[in-house]
Design a protein around this motif. Structure first.
Motif, PDB file in Angstrom:
ATOM      1  N   ARG B  69     -26.457  42.447 -16.011  1.00  0.00           N
ATOM      2  CA  ARG B  69     -26.048  43.351 -17.092  1.00  0.00           C
ATOM      3  C   ARG B  69     -24.607  43.834 -16.862  1.00  0.00           C
ATOM      4  N   THR B  85     -26.172  36.191 -17.912  1.00  0.00           N
ATOM      5  CA  THR B  85     -27.446  35.617 -18.350  1.00  0.00           C
ATOM      6  C   THR B  85     -28.138  34.903 -17.194  1.00  0.00           C
ATOM      7  N   ARG B  88     -29.544  37.770 -14.954  1.00  0.00           N
ATOM      8  CA  ARG B  88     -30.570  38.535 -15.664  1.00  0.00           C
ATOM      9  C   ARG B  88     -31.855  37.740 -15.841  1.00  0.00           C
ATOM     10  N   ARG B  89     -31.685  36.485 -16.299  1.00  0.00           N
ATOM     11  CA  ARG B  89     -32.877  35.674 -16.556  1.00  0.00           C
ATOM     12  C   ARG B  89     -33.598  35.336 -15.253  1.00  0.00           C
TER      13      ARG B  89
END
Lengths: 136, 205
Positions: B69, B85, B88-89
């Motif tokens: 983030r 991403t 985060r993923r």
């Protein structure tokens, strides 16, 4: 959606000047009295060229009248940052949509369409249709 | 098993590596990009270290979600949402577990890399970070060390490729002959992971 509320438009460019100018152009061409909330989110937080997630989130919040928010972007990181923010879930108003449209032409189409009281789907469709206008 | 502290040390090691290599990343980004990859990532990972020190999340997943983030918020270029991403993923795939196995981390990283490919639309051979990440996560089943080698080889192998994504793709054949800065920084991230794992093993022994 609330009666009379207009779809909000956010214009995300790598350049603060480009975003602000396109917002001015789109509002100007939409005509007087078109009370469409339009917010530019251009450049980085410190005024450089690039994309700022904070500016995008703030712009989306500022134009949200409960009728949805259409986000138009220019290149690369602008597109990817908006997609990443949408994937976050809580960074943008719930009814925010990234619209696949040319930046300048799409912005004009989106603001004019939103000024008629059209809903988010119609605003997005009008902006996307701007791709169909060939120049040669 | 790997705990939140392992992931904090990975992020700290990545930040130190990016800081050390920032000038080289930016130099790689000069001929085919807009010459800001090193400074952008440096800013992003410095912010990651700062927020992890302040918030100190207590699960592996929470560390990576918070780091990702932060990268999305602070990098300012395309590598922000892409690396953001990825982390985060990967973090979401790890869920709320207090400790995760190396196999679970490998599976989660593969989910993270898949998410990056979906977001950016890039495939192996497009001369992007994917060219380092895909072989790295494939080699993770063998070892962290193998993943580091695979990522570095993948980054080197981008040199003869023609870019098909991002700003470099506009250069067409002129993008050939330059190592991709994104694949290079991805190899740094994987190397930081391997260093963290090897240091842990040395400490445990």
């Amino acid at each position: 959606m609330p009666a009379g509320a207009r779809v909000g438009i956010v214009l995300v460019s790598h350049s603060a000047a480009v975003a602000a100018s396109v917002a001015e152009l789109a509002k100007g061409l939409a005509g007087a009295g078109a009370d469409v909330p339009v917010a530019p989110a251009g450049g980085t937080d410190d005024g450089g060229l690039g994309t700022s997630a904070e500016l995008i989130s703030a712009a989306a919040a500022s134009v949200d009248r409960g009728a949805g928010v259409a986000v138009l972007t220019d290149l690369g990181s602008a597109v990817l940052t908006v997609k990443a923010l949408l994937a976050e879930g809580d960074e943008l108003p719930g009814s925010t949509r990234l619209v696949d449209a040319p930046f300048v032409e799409g912005a004009v189409a989106a603001v004019v369409t939103a000024s008629t009281g059209a809903d988010l789907a119609a605003v997005a469709a009008a902006a996307a249709e701007a791709y169909a206008y060939r120049k040669e | 098993m790997l705990h939140a502290d392992f992931f904090r040390r990975w992020m700290t090691a990545a930040a130190a590596s990016v800081e050390r290599e920032a000038e080289r990343l930016t130099a790689l980004d000069s001929p085919i990009g807009d010459a800001d990859h090193g400074s952008n990532l440096h800013r992003g990972f410095a912010a990651v270290v700062a927020v992890l020190e302040k918030d100190a999340p207590d699960t592996p997943g929470a560390v990576l979600v918070l780091a990702g983030r932060q990268l999305i918020s602070t990098v300012g270029g395309a590598s922000g949402p892409l690396y953001g991403t990825l982390l985060r993923r990967t973090g979401k795939a790890l869920g709320d577990a207090v400790e995760v196995s190396e196999g679970q981390l490998a599976d989660a990283l593969r989910a993270g890399v898949d998410a990056v490919m979906t977001l950016g639309g890039a495939a192996p051979g497009d001369k992007t970070m994917i060219d380092a990440l895909v072989p790295a996560v494939a080699a993770l089943d063998e070892s962290f060390t193998a993943a580091r080698s695979a990522a570095e080889e993948g980054a080197l192998a981008t040199t003869p490729l023609q870019a098909r994504k991002g700003r470099a793709s506009y250069l067409g054949e002129r993008s050939i002959g330059h190592q991709d800065p994104g694949a290079t920084s991805a190899a740094l991230l994987i190397a930081a992971l391997a260093d963290t794992a090897e240091h842990r093993e040395a400490t445990d022994a």
